[in-house]
Motif scaffolding. Structure first.
Motif, PDB file in Angstrom:
ATOM      1  N   CYS A  46       0.906  -1.087  -0.043  1.00 29.87           N
ATOM      2  CA  CYS A  46      -0.193  -0.127  -0.084  1.00 29.87           C
ATOM      3  C   CYS A  46       0.926   1.130  -0.076  1.00 29.87           C
ATOM      4  N   LYS A  47       1.963   1.008   0.235  1.00 29.41           N
ATOM      5  CA  LYS A  47       3.130   2.117   0.133  1.00 29.41           C
ATOM      6  C   LYS A  47       2.939   3.207   1.430  1.00 29.41           C
ATOM      7  N   LYS A  48       2.301   2.901   2.182  1.00 29.85           N
ATOM      8  CA  LYS A  48       1.934   3.872   3.398  1.00 29.85           C
ATOM      9  C   LYS A  48       3.229   3.857   4.258  1.00 29.85           C
ATOM     10  N   CYS A  49       4.298   3.051   4.326  1.00 29.29           N
ATOM     11  CA  CYS A  49       5.473   3.048   4.954  1.00 29.29           C
ATOM     12  C   CYS A  49       6.174   3.971   4.156  1.00 29.29           C
ATOM     13  N   VAL A  50       6.077   3.763   2.976  1.00 33.40           N
ATOM     14  CA  VAL A  50       7.300   4.612   2.083  1.00 33.40           C
ATOM     15  C   VAL A  50       6.981   5.997   2.361  1.00 33.40           C
ATOM     16  N   ALA A  51       5.782   6.331   2.279  1.00 35.45           N
ATOM     17  CA  ALA A  51       5.431   7.716   2.584  1.00 35.45           C
ATOM     18  C   ALA A  51       5.648   8.367   3.880  1.00 35.45           C
ATOM     19  N   THR A  52       5.603   7.374   4.964  1.00 33.33           N
ATOM     20  CA  THR A  52       5.747   7.616   6.267  1.00 33.33           C
ATOM     21  C   THR A  52       7.393   8.026   6.507  1.00 33.33           C
ATOM     22  N   CYS A  53       8.099   7.210   6.268  1.00 35.83           N
ATOM     23  CA  CYS A  53       9.644   7.111   6.583  1.00 35.83           C
ATOM     24  C   CYS A  53      10.178   8.517   6.288  1.00 35.83           C
ATOM     25  N   PRO A  54      10.898   9.174   7.411  1.00 36.39           N
ATOM     26  CA  PRO A  54      11.435  10.362   7.140  1.00 36.39           C
ATOM     27  C   PRO A  54      12.873  10.353   6.488  1.00 36.39           C
ATOM     28  N   LYS A  55      13.178   9.191   6.441  1.00 35.61           N
ATOM     29  CA  LYS A  55      14.793   8.843   5.674  1.00 35.61           C
ATOM     30  C   LYS A  55      14.500   8.197   4.247  1.00 35.61           C
ATOM     31  N   LYS A  56      13.323   8.037   4.019  1.00 39.05           N
ATOM     32  CA  LYS A  56      12.762   7.376   2.637  1.00 39.05           C
ATOM     33  C   LYS A  56      13.960   6.124   2.553  1.00 39.05           C
ATOM     34  N   ILE A  57      14.044   5.309   3.370  1.00 32.83           N
ATOM     35  CA  ILE A  57      14.889   4.090   3.140  1.00 32.83           C
ATOM     36  C   ILE A  57      13.960   2.957   2.897  1.00 32.83           C
ATOM     37  N   ILE A  58      12.593   3.198   2.807  1.00 32.31           N
ATOM     38  CA  ILE A  58      11.758   1.867   2.429  1.00 32.31           C
ATOM     39  C   ILE A  58      11.366   2.118   1.165  1.00 32.31           C
ATOM     40  N   GLN A  59      11.773   0.941   0.109  1.00 35.18           N
ATOM     41  CA  GLN A  59      11.241   1.074  -1.202  1.00 35.18           C
ATOM     42  C   GLN A  59      10.391  -0.080  -1.778  1.00 35.18           C
ATOM     43  N   MET A  60       9.602   0.108  -2.776  1.00 39.29           N
ATOM     44  CA  MET A  60       9.003  -0.815  -3.274  1.00 39.29           C
ATOM     45  C   MET A  60       9.611  -1.762  -4.233  1.00 39.29           C
ATOM     46  N   LEU A  61       9.949  -2.905  -4.010  1.00 38.49           N
ATOM     47  CA  LEU A  61      10.771  -3.918  -4.801  1.00 38.49           C
ATOM     48  C   LEU A  61      10.096  -5.068  -5.060  1.00 38.49           C
ATOM     49  N   PRO A  62      10.500  -5.541  -6.375  1.00 40.54           N
ATOM     50  CA  PRO A  62       9.632  -6.849  -6.742  1.00 40.54           C
ATOM     51  C   PRO A  62       9.950  -7.878  -5.402  1.00 40.54           C
ATOM     52  N   MET A  63       9.141  -8.477  -5.097  1.00 42.42           N
ATOM     53  CA  MET A  63       9.216  -9.601  -3.921  1.00 42.42           C
ATOM     54  C   MET A  63      10.194 -10.731  -4.405  1.00 42.42           C
ATOM     55  N   ASN A  64      10.163 -11.123  -5.864  1.00 46.81           N
ATOM     56  CA  ASN A  64      10.822 -12.295  -6.198  1.00 46.81           C
ATOM     57  C   ASN A  64      12.371 -11.982  -6.448  1.00 46.81           C
ATOM     58  N   LYS A  65      12.718 -10.578  -6.503  1.00 48.34           N
ATOM     59  CA  LYS A  65      14.225 -10.429  -6.435  1.00 48.34           C
ATOM     60  C   LYS A  65      14.875 -10.462  -5.123  1.00 48.34           C
ATOM     61  N   ARG A  66      15.873 -11.495  -4.974  1.00 53.40           N
ATOM     62  CA  ARG A  66      16.236 -11.766  -3.680  1.00 53.40           C
ATOM     63  C   ARG A  66      17.467 -11.292  -3.393  1.00 53.40           C
ATOM     64  N   VAL A  67      17.910 -10.265  -4.403  1.00 48.21           N
ATOM     65  CA  VAL A  67      19.390  -9.680  -4.076  1.00 48.21           C
ATOM     66  C   VAL A  67      19.078  -8.275  -4.023  1.00 48.21           C
ATOM     67  N   THR A  68      19.543  -7.486  -2.752  1.00 46.64           N
ATOM     68  CA  THR A  68      19.340  -6.342  -2.766  1.00 46.64           C
ATOM     69  C   THR A  68      20.727  -5.378  -2.086  1.00 46.64           C
ATOM     70  N   VAL A  69      20.937  -4.194  -2.291  1.00 48.22           N
ATOM     71  CA  VAL A  69      21.721  -3.358  -1.782  1.00 48.22           C
ATOM     72  C   VAL A  69      21.182  -2.518  -0.507  1.00 48.22           C
ATOM     73  N   ASN A  70      21.131  -3.181   0.493  1.00 48.79           N
ATOM     74  CA  ASN A  70      20.628  -2.783   1.693  1.00 48.79           C
ATOM     75  C   ASN A  70      21.374  -1.731   2.340  1.00 48.79           C
ATOM     76  N   CYS A  71      21.388  -0.647   1.741  1.00 51.82           N
ATOM     77  CA  CYS A  71      22.131   0.440   2.118  1.00 51.82           C
ATOM     78  C   CYS A  71      21.820   1.776   1.283  1.00 51.82           C
ATOM     79  N   MET A  72      21.581   3.030   1.863  1.00 51.16           N
ATOM     80  CA  MET A  72      21.322   3.965   1.073  1.00 51.16           C
ATOM     81  C   MET A  72      22.275   5.330   1.342  1.00 51.16           C
ATOM     82  N   SER A  73      23.324   4.861   2.198  1.00 57.22           N
ATOM     83  CA  SER A  73      24.378   6.063   2.627  1.00 57.22           C
ATOM     84  C   SER A  73      24.850   6.617   1.307  1.00 57.22           C
ATOM     85  N   LYS A  74      25.015   7.941   1.179  1.00 53.85           N
ATOM     86  CA  LYS A  74      25.458   8.669   0.222  1.00 53.85           C
ATOM     87  C   LYS A  74      26.898   9.198   0.697  1.00 53.85           C
TER      88      LYS A  74
END
Lengths: 194, 331
Positions: free
Chosen positions: B176-204
């Protein structure tokens, strides 16, 4: 029938003791439905209908049911019951007669139920010891004052849309400030004695 | 007795009278609702989560029935609801595409990061703490772990772990994307569930700074980019990004990542093998192989170099003759 008294009642209700600018009742719909003039007129009509009807019905119930049975202390809960039912009825009527207005009012129609202005006027009518005719006229006049305030603010807000408002003030904050300025303008009436 | 009886009777009587009046009015003022709207409304989950972009389920039902809105916008309902709606509307819907779920792109729990200050305010929400120097976490990009998203989640798919970070149950998530909208750090993203490899870091932050703030930060070293056989990884703003469209889930980047910022749920080693009886030597598989591990002349039996194969399945999907089988070994 004392026309002078009724005239003064109407002027007082609309301008001098304006329900929003002087008594600060019914602020929720005042802020919520004042984005567009059309919707505010519709809301004003709905409130006018509910308030006149509620004033009449509550006065009748109070004087012919609660007073004889010495149940004056039940006035608040009885009035809430009546007003809620009337609002339900108005909601049905509007849904039937004007679906567009029904959409425009949206959630604010049921909110008339909890609009303290309606209950406030019903109770004030009793406190001021108005008779039936005066109560209904007072209810309608107060609602007209409410409509006036609503339409004034809606007109201002429609123009504010195009103004360069600083970010933090955009939307509701600037509307509250405008409403405050409007209330100050209406203070000009407050010294009048009719 | 009378002190009770009269109030109860009078108020009850008033209520009853009003109720009867309303019942009569509702019959008299009945509005004909389009039966399709009602049918669709019964199909929809009724969560009123707003993921479809319409005001609640009833708004969406009306939009479909009266204005021909998209039938696939209900993410909590998923394909089953979309199919049922299509049945009501007498149309067909395209149900391809994986389920999109919310993923937290941060692994910096309290064992990996440190607190820069102790917050003693009353209001412990991410939004509030984020106002004070960007939060109390050593990494200014990471999950604050006060659970604003968990409060926003309509299905309780998000929990705050005892390590001060959130975890998302992807099975429960209804996109529903509610968490994406709520997160002040914007570190929740909508990604396809079947892709099991992700870079779990957003540090610039630059590598050294990021590393100091968090032991599992992406330091933008580029090893994953080099390791990726299909060129799915780009490095932007000092952080690696995997394009889920291109990723073949071989897991090589996760193996190469020195800080383990890349999280791979790939728990098996896959190797392609050619079934010699079926291979006709068309070379189609050799052309798609990203690591060039398939050898063989035209019209000859091909061979796959097992040491080079990354198990991306591209050749398996390509072969028209089912001459390739995937050997799966669980790690």
């Amino acid at each position: 029938m004392d026309f002078a008294k009724i005239f003064s009642l109407i002027i007082t209700a609309i301008f001098i003791q304006n329900i929003i600018f002087a008594k600060f009742l019914g602020i929720c719909p005042f802020m919520g439905v004042s984005k567009k003039v059309e919707a505010s007129i519709g809301m004003g009509m709905a409130v006018t209908f509910v308030m006149s009807l509620a004033s009449g019905v509550t006065w009748t119930i109070y004087n012919y049911l609660l007073v004889p049975l010495q149940l004056e202390y039940l006035q608040t809960i009885a009035f809430i019951l009546i007003i809620a039912s009337l609002v339900q009825f108005v909601e049905m009527a509007i849904q039937k007669t004007s679906p567009n207005l029904y959409k425009a009012l949206g959630v604010f129609l049921p909110l008339i139920t909890t609009n303290c202005a309606v209950l406030g006027i019903a109770i004030l009518n009793i406190q001021q010891e108005y008779n039936f005719i005066e109560s209904v006229i007072n209810g309608a006049a107060v609602a007209l004052g409410f409509t006036l305030a609503l339409v004034l603010l809606a007109g201002i807000r429609e123009r504010i849309e195009y103004a360069a408002i600083p970010g933090p003030f955009k939307g509701v904050p600037i509307a509250f400030i405008s409403a405050g300025l409007l209330a100050m303008a209406f203070m000009g009436f407050s010294g009048m004695q009719i | 007795m009378e002190t009770i009886l009269f109030p109860v009777l009078s108020l009850g009587g008033t209520g009853l009278a009003m109720g009867l009046f309303l019942a009569y009015a509702s019959k008299k003022f009945e509005v004909k609702v389009d039966e399709k709207v009602e049918a669709i409304q019964n199909i929809l989950p009724g969560m009123n989560c707003g993921a479809c972009g319409f005001p609640g389920c009833s708004g969406y039902a009306e939009a479909i029935a009266l204005n021909g809105a998209e039938m696939t916008a209900c993410s909590p309902g998923g394909p089953t609801v979309a199919a049922a709606i299509a049945e009501v509307m007498g149309g067909t819907v395209d149900l391809s595409g994986p389920k999109m779920v919310a993923k937290l792109l941060c692994q910096g729990d309290c064992t990996k990061t440190s607190k820069t200050y102790e917050f003693e305010g009353e209001l412990t929400t991410c939004a509030a703490i984020n106002l004070y120097a960007g939060g109390d976490k050593s990494c200014k990009y990471g999950c604050l772990g006060y659970g604003d998203c968990a409060k926003a989640c309509p299905v309780n798919a998000i929990t705050v772990t005892e390590k001060g970070i959130i975890s998302i149950d992807e099975e429960v998530c209804v996109s529903c994307k509610k968490c994406v909208a709520t997160c002040p750090k914007k570190i929740i993203q909508m990604l396809p569930m079947n892709k099991r490899v992700t870079v779990n870091c957003m540090s610039k932050d630059k590598g050294a700074v990021a590393r100091k703030a968090c032991s599992v930060a992406c330091i933008a070293c580029g090893l994953c980019q080099k390791a990726c056989p299909v060129g799915a990884i780009e490095i932007e703003n000092n952080v690696a990004k995997i394009d889920p469209e291109k990723c073949v889930e071989c897991g090589l980047c996760a193996v190469k990542c020195p800080t383990k910022a890349i999280n791979s749920d790939v728990k098996e080693i896959k190797k392609a093998e050619i079934i010699e009886e079926k291979c006709i030597g068309c070379t189609a598989c050799a052309r798609v192989c990203p690591v060039k591990c398939i050898e063989g002349e035209v019209k000859q039996k091909h061979k796959i170099d097992q040491s080079k194969c990354i198990g991306c399945q591209l050749c398996y999907d390509k072969c028209k003759f089912s001459a390739i089988k995937m050997n799966i070994q669980n790690i």
